[in-house]
Design a protein around this motif. Structure first.
Motif, short mmCIF file in Angstrom:
data_model
loop_
_atom_site.label_atom_id
_atom_site.label_comp_id
_atom_site.label_asym_id
_atom_site.label_seq_id
_atom_site.Cartn_x
_atom_site.Cartn_y
_atom_site.Cartn_z
N THR A 84 4.99 -4.54 -10.88
CA THR A 84 6.09 -5.32 -11.45
C THR A 84 7.46 -4.64 -11.26
N GLY A 85 7.65 -4.12 -10.04
CA GLY A 85 8.97 -3.57 -9.70
C GLY A 85 9.21 -2.14 -10.14
N HIS A 86 8.14 -1.44 -10.62
CA HIS A 86 8.35 -0.07 -11.12
C HIS A 86 7.34 0.94 -10.62
N GLY A 87 6.78 0.68 -9.47
CA GLY A 87 5.70 1.53 -8.97
C GLY A 87 6.10 2.97 -8.69
N MET A 88 7.36 3.21 -8.41
CA MET A 88 7.78 4.60 -8.15
C MET A 88 7.78 5.40 -9.46
N SER A 89 8.10 4.70 -10.55
CA SER A 89 8.17 5.36 -11.85
C SER A 89 6.77 5.70 -12.39
N PHE A 90 5.76 4.93 -11.95
CA PHE A 90 4.40 5.13 -12.44
C PHE A 90 3.50 5.84 -11.41
N LEU B 233 -6.11 3.69 5.15
CA LEU B 233 -5.85 2.62 6.14
C LEU B 233 -4.63 1.81 5.72
N ASP B 234 -3.84 1.43 6.69
CA ASP B 234 -2.73 0.52 6.37
C ASP B 234 -2.56 -0.52 7.48
N ALA B 235 -2.17 -1.72 7.08
CA ALA B 235 -1.92 -2.78 8.05
C ALA B 235 -0.72 -2.40 8.92
N GLY B 236 0.25 -1.72 8.34
CA GLY B 236 1.42 -1.23 9.09
C GLY B 236 1.29 0.28 9.22
N GLY C 202 0.90 3.08 0.49
CA GLY C 202 2.16 3.13 -0.25
C GLY C 202 2.07 4.26 -1.26
N ILE C 203 2.93 4.21 -2.29
CA ILE C 203 2.95 5.28 -3.29
C ILE C 203 1.60 5.38 -3.99
N ILE C 204 0.93 4.26 -4.25
CA ILE C 204 -0.33 4.32 -5.01
C ILE C 204 -1.46 4.86 -4.12
N GLY C 205 -1.57 4.31 -2.91
CA GLY C 205 -2.64 4.78 -2.03
C GLY C 205 -2.48 6.26 -1.70
N PRO D 86 -5.25 -3.38 9.64
CA PRO D 86 -5.33 -4.36 8.56
C PRO D 86 -6.79 -4.64 8.19
N VAL D 87 -7.11 -4.52 6.94
CA VAL D 87 -8.48 -4.80 6.51
C VAL D 87 -8.62 -6.31 6.33
N LEU D 88 -9.58 -6.89 7.03
CA LEU D 88 -9.74 -8.34 7.02
C LEU D 88 -10.91 -8.78 6.16
N ALA E 250 6.45 -2.15 -0.07
CA ALA E 250 7.52 -1.97 -1.07
C ALA E 250 7.87 -0.50 -1.26
N SER E 251 6.87 0.38 -1.11
CA SER E 251 7.13 1.81 -1.34
C SER E 251 8.17 2.38 -0.37
N GLY E 252 8.37 1.73 0.74
CA GLY E 252 9.37 2.22 1.70
C GLY E 252 10.62 1.37 1.69
N ARG E 253 10.74 0.45 0.70
CA ARG E 253 11.86 -0.51 0.72
C ARG E 253 12.61 -0.54 -0.60
N ASN E 254 12.28 0.39 -1.48
CA ASN E 254 12.85 0.29 -2.83
C ASN E 254 14.11 1.14 -2.98
N ALA E 255 14.59 1.21 -4.24
CA ALA E 255 15.85 1.91 -4.50
C ALA E 255 15.65 3.39 -4.82
N GLY E 256 14.38 3.78 -5.03
CA GLY E 256 14.10 5.19 -5.30
C GLY E 256 14.52 5.65 -6.68
N PHE E 257 14.55 4.72 -7.65
CA PHE E 257 14.86 5.09 -9.04
C PHE E 257 13.58 5.56 -9.71
N LEU E 258 13.67 6.64 -10.46
CA LEU E 258 12.55 7.01 -11.34
C LEU E 258 12.98 6.68 -12.76
C1 LIG Z 1 13.77 -3.91 -3.07
C2 LIG Z 1 12.87 -3.17 -4.02
C3 LIG Z 1 13.42 -2.23 -4.90
C4 LIG Z 1 12.60 -1.52 -5.77
N1 LIG Z 1 13.13 -0.50 -6.50
C5 LIG Z 1 12.30 0.29 -7.23
C6 LIG Z 1 12.80 1.45 -7.86
O1 LIG Z 1 13.95 1.81 -7.71
N2 LIG Z 1 11.96 2.17 -8.65
C7 LIG Z 1 10.64 1.81 -8.82
O2 LIG Z 1 9.92 2.46 -9.59
N3 LIG Z 1 10.11 0.75 -8.15
C8 LIG Z 1 10.91 0.00 -7.36
N4 LIG Z 1 10.40 -1.05 -6.66
C9 LIG Z 1 8.96 -1.35 -6.80
C10 LIG Z 1 8.11 -0.35 -6.01
O3 LIG Z 1 8.60 -0.24 -4.71
C11 LIG Z 1 6.64 -0.84 -6.00
O4 LIG Z 1 6.21 -1.07 -7.33
C12 LIG Z 1 5.73 0.17 -5.37
O5 LIG Z 1 6.23 0.58 -4.13
C13 LIG Z 1 4.32 -0.39 -5.22
O6 LIG Z 1 3.58 0.56 -4.50
P1 LIG Z 1 2.16 0.22 -3.92
O7 LIG Z 1 1.67 1.44 -3.23
O8 LIG Z 1 1.31 -0.35 -5.00
O9 LIG Z 1 2.40 -0.99 -2.91
P2 LIG Z 1 3.10 -1.08 -1.41
O10 LIG Z 1 4.08 -0.02 -1.26
O11 LIG Z 1 3.50 -2.47 -1.26
O12 LIG Z 1 1.88 -0.70 -0.50
C14 LIG Z 1 0.87 -1.60 -0.17
C15 LIG Z 1 0.44 -1.27 1.25
O13 LIG Z 1 -0.71 -2.05 1.56
C16 LIG Z 1 -0.64 -2.38 2.93
N5 LIG Z 1 -1.53 -3.53 3.16
C17 LIG Z 1 -1.34 -4.79 2.75
N6 LIG Z 1 -2.38 -5.55 3.16
C18 LIG Z 1 -3.22 -4.74 3.83
C19 LIG Z 1 -4.49 -4.94 4.50
N7 LIG Z 1 -5.08 -6.14 4.53
N8 LIG Z 1 -5.07 -3.89 5.09
C20 LIG Z 1 -4.47 -2.66 5.07
N9 LIG Z 1 -3.28 -2.42 4.47
C21 LIG Z 1 -2.68 -3.45 3.84
C22 LIG Z 1 0.83 -2.68 3.17
O14 LIG Z 1 1.16 -2.55 4.55
C23 LIG Z 1 1.50 -1.61 2.30
O15 LIG Z 1 1.85 -0.46 3.03
C24 LIG Z 1 11.19 -1.79 -5.80
C25 LIG Z 1 10.64 -2.74 -4.93
C26 LIG Z 1 11.46 -3.41 -4.03
C27 LIG Z 1 10.84 -4.39 -3.07
#
Ligand SMILES: Cc1cc2nc3c(=O)[nH]c(=O)nc-3n(C[C@H](O)[C@H](O)[C@H](O)COP(=O)(O)OP(=O)(O)OC[C@H]3O[C@@H](n4cnc5c(N)ncnc54)[C@H](O)[C@@H]3O)c2cc1C
Length: 400
Positions: free
Chosen positions: A353-359, A47-50, A25-28, A192-194, A56-64
């Motif tokens: 906590t819903g703000h990962g794109m901003s951070f 590595l990613d399970a998907g 996702g955005i952090i990795g 997926p890492v088990l 969440a990084s591919g499902r959010n609103a894209g607000f910074l």
């Molecule tokens: C509907 C929605 C709207 C949002 N809107 C905003 C917004 O506008 N602005 C904003 O700043 N934030 C928003 N957010 C929050 C933001 O999307 C998240 O905070 C951010 O994407 C978190 O990024 P991440 O990389 O930590 O996690 P994720 O994007 O969740 O990435 C985690 C990854 O780990 C993988 N994974 C899980 N388990 C395993 C495993 N066992 N082995 C290998 N891979 C695994 C998953 O497949 C996934 O790809 C929103 C979230 C949602 C759901």
């Protein structure tokens, strides 16, 4: 998930690397990007399970959004003035780095500014009171009256708003894919890492496809972290968010992302007229938890009711897509990083906590620095998991 004897025997050959990142996702992907910038010779596996951005990084609103979900006055009370200022600066840096380091046209970044819009008179007062401390701390913000807010958003019923000139919006999937490409990491989708096993100078990751050995590991799984490391369930809990997209409404009338009702509703419009709307989780708190990827008619009806109420002239619009995503919430609303308990070579990050794109992009820089052993990386103290570890009783009584 289990793996059969036959599947285990037919696995691909093992891979070895310097750093393995779990979660694309955005952090990795940001961590991989900055690792490459710090030390291009490293072999990094992602590595990613998907696949890239399937969480969440591919499902959010894209607000910074700049700062946190709440107003500045509340942040100052909750976190203290210094931490509130640091949080603000980090989100500002995050946004500026996306522009200066990358090719923002690839992920359709609009440097539009953003509106934090009050849904109640009381929220309006807090937003108005935030202007002066924000300006003092270097933020470029302006208070917008209720009449001007509704004129600007072509809405009705909102109270006042804060216009934040450094707010922005983007296409999250395009950004995360761009980062994965630019990081030069080897991406391993559907891995997926088990299991995670650290011994001596090596960490072993077991997946149904192959085994990966790494000198160091970063878990960037956010909400999913406790599934692999159950002890971390105390720090990150899964919370669901839902959104919808409408058929294009032209001419476009919303040119800034609007974050309303303390961030419990968020609405923006794309250049092609599509409206993206999310939120209403606070009206369904009991149901909106856990890992289930599904939308619910009740919450979706509340999103539509919001559109009807505040944007009545857009009320007859057709909804073309509805979706959900799982966020990782932390106990104090701020992201967390730390060593995985009992491990020396494995760090984790989560609780955005819903703000990962901003951070995320700036946070990834910090994670890369920590992985490289720079223990004094900027912002590391602010987000360290140690803030949740209570000092022993004796130390407390001595200090007091
Ligand atoms: C509907 C929605 C709207 C949002 N809107 C905003 C917004 O506008 N602005 C904003 O700043 N934030 C928003 N957010 C929050 C933001 O999307 C998240 O905070 C951010 O994407 C978190 O990024 P991440 O990389 O930590 O996690 P994720 O994007 O969740 O990435 C985690 C990854 O780990 C993988 N994974 C899980 N388990 C395993 C495993 N066992 N082995 C290998 N891979 C695994 C998953 O497949 C996934 O790809 C929103 C979230 C949602 C759901």
């Amino acid at each position: 998930m289990t793996v059969s004897f036959w599947q285990q025997r037919a696995r691909e050959p093992d891979l070895a690397c310097d750093v393995a990142i779990v979660g694309a996702g955005i952090i990795g992907c940001s961590t991989a990007y900055w690792l490459h910038r710090l030390r291009p010779s490293l072999r990094v596996l992602l590595l990613d399970a998907g696949q890239v951005a399937s969480g969440a990084s591919g499902r959010n609103a894209g607000f910074l959004i700049q700062g946190t979900a709440t107003d500045y006055v509340t942040d100052q009370k909750k976190y203290g003035p210094e931490r509130a200022k640091e949080l603000w600066h980090l989100t500002r840096e995050n946004r500026d780095l996306l522009v200066s380091e990358l090719r923002p046209e690839v992920f359709h970044l609009e440097a539009s500014g953003s509106m934090t819009v009050a849904g109640t008179r009381e929220e309006d007062e807090r937003l108005r009171a935030s202007v002066s401390p924000m300006r003092y701390d270097g933020a470029s913000v302006a208070y917008v009256t209720a009449a001007d807010t509704n004129r600007r958003l072509r809405s009705q019923g909102f109270f006042g708003a804060l216009y934040v000139s450094s707010g922005a919006m983007l296409d999250s999937v395009a950004l995360v894919r761009h980062l994965a490409d630019e990081s030069k990491a080897e991406v391993l989708p559907h891995h997926p890492v088990l299991e995670l096993d650290e011994r001596a100078d090596q960490v072993t990751l077991e997946t149904p496809v192959r085994r990966v050995r790494a000198a160091q590991v970063v878990l960037a799984m956010n909400a999913y972290t406790p599934k692999l490391v159950p002890e971390l369930g105390k720090m990150v809990r899964p919370v669901r968010a839902q959104m919808l997209a409408t058929a294009p409404l032209l001419p476009r009338w919303l040119h800034v992302p609007a974050y309303t009702h303390e961030g419990y509703f968020y609405i923006r419009q794309l250049v092609d007229g599509t409206v993206l709307l999310g939120g209403a989780r606070h009206l369904h708190r009991v149901k909106e938890v856990g890992y289930k990827d599904e939308t619910t008619p009740d919450l979706q009806a509340d999103l539509e009711a919001y559109l009807h109420h505040y944007f009545p002239q857009r009320a007859d619009v057709q909804v073309v897509r509805r979706w959900s995503g799982v966020m990782g919430f932390s106990p104090d609303g701020l992201p967390i990083w730390g060593p995985v308990p009992g491990h020396n070579r494995t760090l984790w990050a989560g609780g955005f906590t819903g703000h990962g794109m901003s951070f995320g992009f700036r946070f990834g820089m910090m994670m890369a620095e920590l992985t490289m052993g720079y223990t004094h990386a900027e912002y590391a103290d602010l987000f360290a998991s140690t803030r949740f570890i209570k000092p022993p009783r004796q130390a407390v009584s001595k200090a007091s």
